[in-house]
Design a protein around this motif. Structure first.
Motif, PDB file in Angstrom:
ATOM      1  N   GLU A  71      27.185 -37.170  35.616  1.00  8.08           N
ATOM      2  CA  GLU A  71      26.864 -35.789  35.274  1.00  8.08           C
ATOM      3  C   GLU A  71      27.210 -35.518  33.820  1.00  8.08           C
ATOM      4  OE1 GLU A  71      28.308 -32.755  37.899  1.00  8.08           O
ATOM      5  OE2 GLU A  71      28.267 -34.114  39.630  1.00  8.08           O
ATOM      6  N   ALA A  72      26.425 -34.649  33.198  1.00  9.20           N
ATOM      7  CA  ALA A  72      26.665 -34.296  31.801  1.00  9.20           C
ATOM      8  C   ALA A  72      26.446 -32.806  31.609  1.00  9.20           C
ATOM      9  CB  ALA A  72      25.738 -35.086  30.882  1.00  9.20           C
ATOM     10  N   ALA A  73      27.159 -32.233  30.622  1.00  9.96           N
ATOM     11  CA  ALA A  73      27.033 -30.808  30.333  1.00  9.96           C
ATOM     12  C   ALA A  73      26.202 -30.549  29.080  1.00  9.96           C
ATOM     13  CB  ALA A  73      28.416 -30.180  30.177  1.00  9.96           C
ATOM     14  N   ASP A  74      25.733 -31.618  28.435  1.00 12.43           N
ATOM     15  CA  ASP A  74      24.867 -31.453  27.271  1.00 12.43           C
ATOM     16  C   ASP A  74      23.962 -32.671  27.156  1.00 12.43           C
ATOM     17  OD1 ASP A  74      25.964 -33.459  25.161  1.00 12.43           O
ATOM     18  OD2 ASP A  74      27.756 -32.383  25.828  1.00 12.43           O
ATOM     19  N   GLY A  75      22.903 -32.530  26.368  1.00 12.90           N
ATOM     20  CA  GLY A  75      21.912 -33.591  26.268  1.00 12.90           C
ATOM     21  C   GLY A  75      22.430 -34.867  25.630  1.00 12.90           C
ATOM     22  N   ARG A  76      23.315 -34.736  24.623  1.00 13.01           N
ATOM     23  CA  ARG A  76      23.850 -35.922  23.973  1.00 13.01           C
ATOM     24  C   ARG A  76      24.649 -36.769  24.952  1.00 13.01           C
ATOM     25  NH1 ARG A  76      22.068 -38.878  20.947  1.00 13.01           N
ATOM     26  NH2 ARG A  76      21.591 -37.173  19.493  1.00 13.01           N
ATOM     27  N   ALA A  77      25.501 -36.095  25.743  1.00  8.31           N
ATOM     28  CA  ALA A  77      26.281 -36.818  26.746  1.00  8.31           C
ATOM     29  C   ALA A  77      25.370 -37.456  27.786  1.00  8.31           C
ATOM     30  CB  ALA A  77      27.276 -35.870  27.417  1.00  8.31           C
ATOM     31  N   ALA A  78      24.270 -36.769  28.112  1.00 10.88           N
ATOM     32  CA  ALA A  78      23.325 -37.312  29.092  1.00 10.88           C
ATOM     33  C   ALA A  78      22.734 -38.632  28.610  1.00 10.88           C
ATOM     34  CB  ALA A  78      22.216 -36.300  29.367  1.00 10.88           C
ATOM     35  N   VAL A  79      22.362 -38.678  27.341  1.00 15.39           N
ATOM     36  CA  VAL A  79      21.792 -39.910  26.778  1.00 15.39           C
ATOM     37  C   VAL A  79      22.829 -41.027  26.797  1.00 15.39           C
ATOM     38  CG1 VAL A  79      20.846 -40.989  24.710  1.00 15.39           C
ATOM     39  CG2 VAL A  79      20.120 -38.684  25.361  1.00 15.39           C
ATOM     40  N   ASP A  80      24.059 -40.714  26.401  1.00 15.63           N
ATOM     41  CA  ASP A  80      25.125 -41.724  26.393  1.00 15.63           C
ATOM     42  C   ASP A  80      25.404 -42.242  27.801  1.00 15.63           C
ATOM     43  OD1 ASP A  80      25.361 -41.395  23.667  1.00 15.63           O
ATOM     44  OD2 ASP A  80      27.052 -40.008  23.801  1.00 15.63           O
ATOM     45  N   LEU A  81      25.434 -41.334  28.774  1.00 16.89           N
ATOM     46  CA  LEU A  81      25.692 -41.743  30.152  1.00 16.89           C
ATOM     47  C   LEU A  81      24.534 -42.549  30.725  1.00 16.89           C
ATOM     48  CD1 LEU A  81      27.373 -38.501  31.539  1.00 16.89           C
ATOM     49  CD2 LEU A  81      28.446 -40.741  31.254  1.00 16.89           C
TER      50      LEU A  81
ATOM     51  N   MET B 201      20.271 -26.848  26.764  1.00 17.54           N
ATOM     52  CA  MET B 201      21.645 -27.353  26.790  1.00 17.54           C
ATOM     53  C   MET B 201      22.168 -27.419  25.373  1.00 17.54           C
ATOM     54  SD  MET B 201      21.666 -30.458  29.607  1.00 17.54           S
ATOM     55  CE  MET B 201      20.341 -31.402  28.813  1.00 17.54           C
ATOM     56  N   PRO B 202      23.486 -27.355  25.183  1.00 20.84           N
ATOM     57  CA  PRO B 202      24.056 -27.444  23.837  1.00 20.84           C
ATOM     58  C   PRO B 202      24.001 -28.868  23.291  1.00 20.84           C
ATOM     59  CG  PRO B 202      25.796 -27.322  25.483  1.00 20.84           C
ATOM     60  CD  PRO B 202      24.508 -27.091  26.208  1.00 20.84           C
ATOM     61  N   VAL B 203      24.264 -28.998  22.002  1.00 17.32           N
ATOM     62  CA  VAL B 203      24.315 -30.264  21.264  1.00 17.32           C
ATOM     63  C   VAL B 203      22.925 -30.878  21.150  1.00 17.32           C
ATOM     64  CG1 VAL B 203      25.404 -32.519  20.996  1.00 17.32           C
ATOM     65  CG2 VAL B 203      26.668 -30.647  22.117  1.00 17.32           C
ATOM     66  N   LEU B 204      22.311 -31.192  22.287  1.00 17.34           N
ATOM     67  CA  LEU B 204      20.956 -31.734  22.325  1.00 17.34           C
ATOM     68  C   LEU B 204      20.292 -31.178  23.575  1.00 17.34           C
ATOM     69  CD1 LEU B 204      18.922 -33.789  21.045  1.00 17.34           C
ATOM     70  CD2 LEU B 204      19.846 -35.474  22.667  1.00 17.34           C
ATOM     71  N   ASP B 205      19.144 -30.507  23.414  1.00 21.16           N
ATOM     72  CA  ASP B 205      18.523 -29.895  24.589  1.00 21.16           C
ATOM     73  C   ASP B 205      17.811 -30.942  25.444  1.00 21.16           C
ATOM     74  OD1 ASP B 205      16.074 -30.443  23.368  1.00 21.16           O
ATOM     75  OD2 ASP B 205      15.712 -28.381  22.759  1.00 21.16           O
ATOM     76  N   GLY B 206      17.290 -30.508  26.573  1.00 19.54           N
ATOM     77  CA  GLY B 206      16.671 -31.440  27.502  1.00 19.54           C
ATOM     78  C   GLY B 206      15.465 -32.148  26.948  1.00 19.54           C
ATOM     79  N   LEU B 207      14.670 -31.443  26.139  1.00 16.72           N
ATOM     80  CA  LEU B 207      13.495 -32.063  25.544  1.00 16.72           C
ATOM     81  C   LEU B 207      13.899 -33.151  24.549  1.00 16.72           C
ATOM     82  CD1 LEU B 207      11.240 -28.921  24.989  1.00 16.72           C
ATOM     83  CD2 LEU B 207      11.209 -30.531  26.899  1.00 16.72           C
ATOM     84  N   GLY B 208      14.932 -32.861  23.758  1.00 14.76           N
ATOM     85  CA  GLY B 208      15.425 -33.864  22.816  1.00 14.76           C
ATOM     86  C   GLY B 208      16.026 -35.057  23.538  1.00 14.76           C
ATOM     87  N   ALA B 209      16.757 -34.775  24.629  1.00 14.74           N
ATOM     88  CA  ALA B 209      17.346 -35.858  25.410  1.00 14.74           C
ATOM     89  C   ALA B 209      16.262 -36.719  26.040  1.00 14.74           C
ATOM     90  CB  ALA B 209      18.265 -35.283  26.481  1.00 14.74           C
ATOM     91  N   ALA B 210      15.207 -36.087  26.527  1.00 19.63           N
ATOM     92  CA  ALA B 210      14.098 -36.831  27.128  1.00 19.63           C
ATOM     93  C   ALA B 210      13.451 -37.759  26.105  1.00 19.63           C
ATOM     94  CB  ALA B 210      13.063 -35.869  27.706  1.00 19.63           C
ATOM     95  N   ALA B 211      13.282 -37.254  24.875  1.00 13.52           N
ATOM     96  CA  ALA B 211      12.685 -38.067  23.815  1.00 13.52           C
ATOM     97  C   ALA B 211      13.563 -39.265  23.479  1.00 13.52           C
ATOM     98  CB  ALA B 211      12.451 -37.213  22.569  1.00 13.52           C
ATOM     99  N   GLU B 212      14.883 -39.054  23.421  1.00 14.73           N
ATOM    100  CA  GLU B 212      15.789 -40.164  23.118  1.00 14.73           C
ATOM    101  C   GLU B 212      15.817 -41.172  24.266  1.00 14.73           C
ATOM    102  OE1 GLU B 212      19.484 -39.842  21.347  1.00 14.73           O
ATOM    103  OE2 GLU B 212      18.973 -38.192  19.982  1.00 14.73           O
ATOM    104  N   LEU B 213      15.782 -40.673  25.497  1.00 14.68           N
ATOM    105  CA  LEU B 213      15.777 -41.577  26.643  1.00 14.68           C
ATOM    106  C   LEU B 213      14.518 -42.433  26.668  1.00 14.68           C
ATOM    107  CD1 LEU B 213      17.223 -39.340  29.508  1.00 14.68           C
ATOM    108  CD2 LEU B 213      18.280 -41.354  28.459  1.00 14.68           C
ATOM    109  N   ARG B 214      13.413 -41.854  26.242  1.00 11.78           N
ATOM    110  CA  ARG B 214      12.167 -42.619  26.214  1.00 11.78           C
ATOM    111  C   ARG B 214      12.292 -43.819  25.286  1.00 11.78           C
ATOM    112  NH1 ARG B 214       9.059 -38.827  24.806  1.00 11.78           N
ATOM    113  NH2 ARG B 214       8.633 -39.409  22.653  1.00 11.78           N
ATOM    114  N   ARG B 215      13.081 -43.661  24.217  1.00  9.93           N
ATOM    115  CA  ARG B 215      13.279 -44.773  23.279  1.00  9.93           C
ATOM    116  C   ARG B 215      14.418 -45.689  23.710  1.00  9.93           C
ATOM    117  NH1 ARG B 215      12.562 -40.302  19.747  1.00  9.93           N
ATOM    118  NH2 ARG B 215      14.823 -40.074  19.560  1.00  9.93           N
TER     119      ARG B 215
END
Length: 221
Positions: free
Chosen positions: A32-42, A57-71
């Motif tokens: 579980e994560a409380a922000d997008g950056r932590a989600a990508v790291d996890l 979400m703070p730090v990095l929103d869901g759309l930004g996290a989705a883009a990073e996860l895609r890479r």
């Protein structure tokens, strides 16, 4: 077991979603994560099958996290879970490669359906979201249909069959059963279809299949 990463900045929401998913015998929340950056790291650390991401979400929103996860973790399917249903959010999420888009106000069982669909290689939209997407592509239907048919002209007959079944919301396993193909062959066909049509994900392919008239109006994703 389907491994899920849950990211939302509201602890109460995370607890509720986790409780719903805990009732499914084939789904497990592994991080579980409380922000997008932590989600990508996890996601990098735990390699879940599906990531459920809130948009705001703070730090990095869901759309930004989705883009990073895609890479960084392209094998992780992304499902957006949010209270917001504005067209801009829907378009951005789907353009960003999300496999699904859910409203928090929807039926709780949609969560399980979306997780299973994303894990199976299919796309899932909440009924309300699917209706809005269909309304968007229905505007200027004749010109859109002509353009869509021109785009799918590059596909072989078998690839068109696969596109139609992707548009109907079938998973790779279900497409294999329908066409008497092994799942690995279906994955290869789906990848080829997405590449040849220059679309990022199955949802965009499904919209194109609808515009081209390969699936009937009202078909659920």
């Amino acid at each position: 077991m389907i491994r899920v990463l849950l990211a939302d900045d509201e602890a109460v929401v995370r607890a509720g979603v986790r409780a719903i998913l805990a009732t499914a015998p084939d789904i497990e929340v592994v991080a579980e994560a409380a922000d997008g950056r932590a989600a990508v790291d996890l996601a990098r650390a735990h390699r879940p099958d599906v990531a459920l991401l809130d948009i705001r979400m703070p730090v990095l929103d869901g759309l930004g996290a989705a883009a990073e996860l895609r890479r960084a973790a392209p094998d992780v399917a992304v499902v957006i879970l949010t209270t917001f249903s504005e067209d801009d959010y829907i378009t951005a999420a789907l353009d960003g490669g999300a496999s699904g888009f859910l409203l928090k106000s929807g039926d709780p069982y949609e969560l399980m359906a979306a997780v299973r669909a994303a894990h199976g290689g299919a796309a899932y939209l909440s009924p309300r979201i699917a209706h809005r997407v269909i309304q968007q592509v229905s505007g200027g239907r004749l010109s859109r249909r002509t353009a869509a048919r021109e785009r799918i002209a590059v596909l072989s007959p078998r690839e068109r069959e696969v596109l139609a079944l992707v548009g109907a919301g079938l998973s790779n396993a279900e497409i294999g059963e329908r066409l008497f193909l092994v799942e690995g062959t279906v994955k290869a066909y789906v990848s080829a279809v997405l590449n040849r049509l220059e679309v990022r994900n199955r949802v965009q392919a499904a919209v194109l299949a609808y515009e081209a008239g390969l699936i009937p109006p009202g078909t659920d994703y």
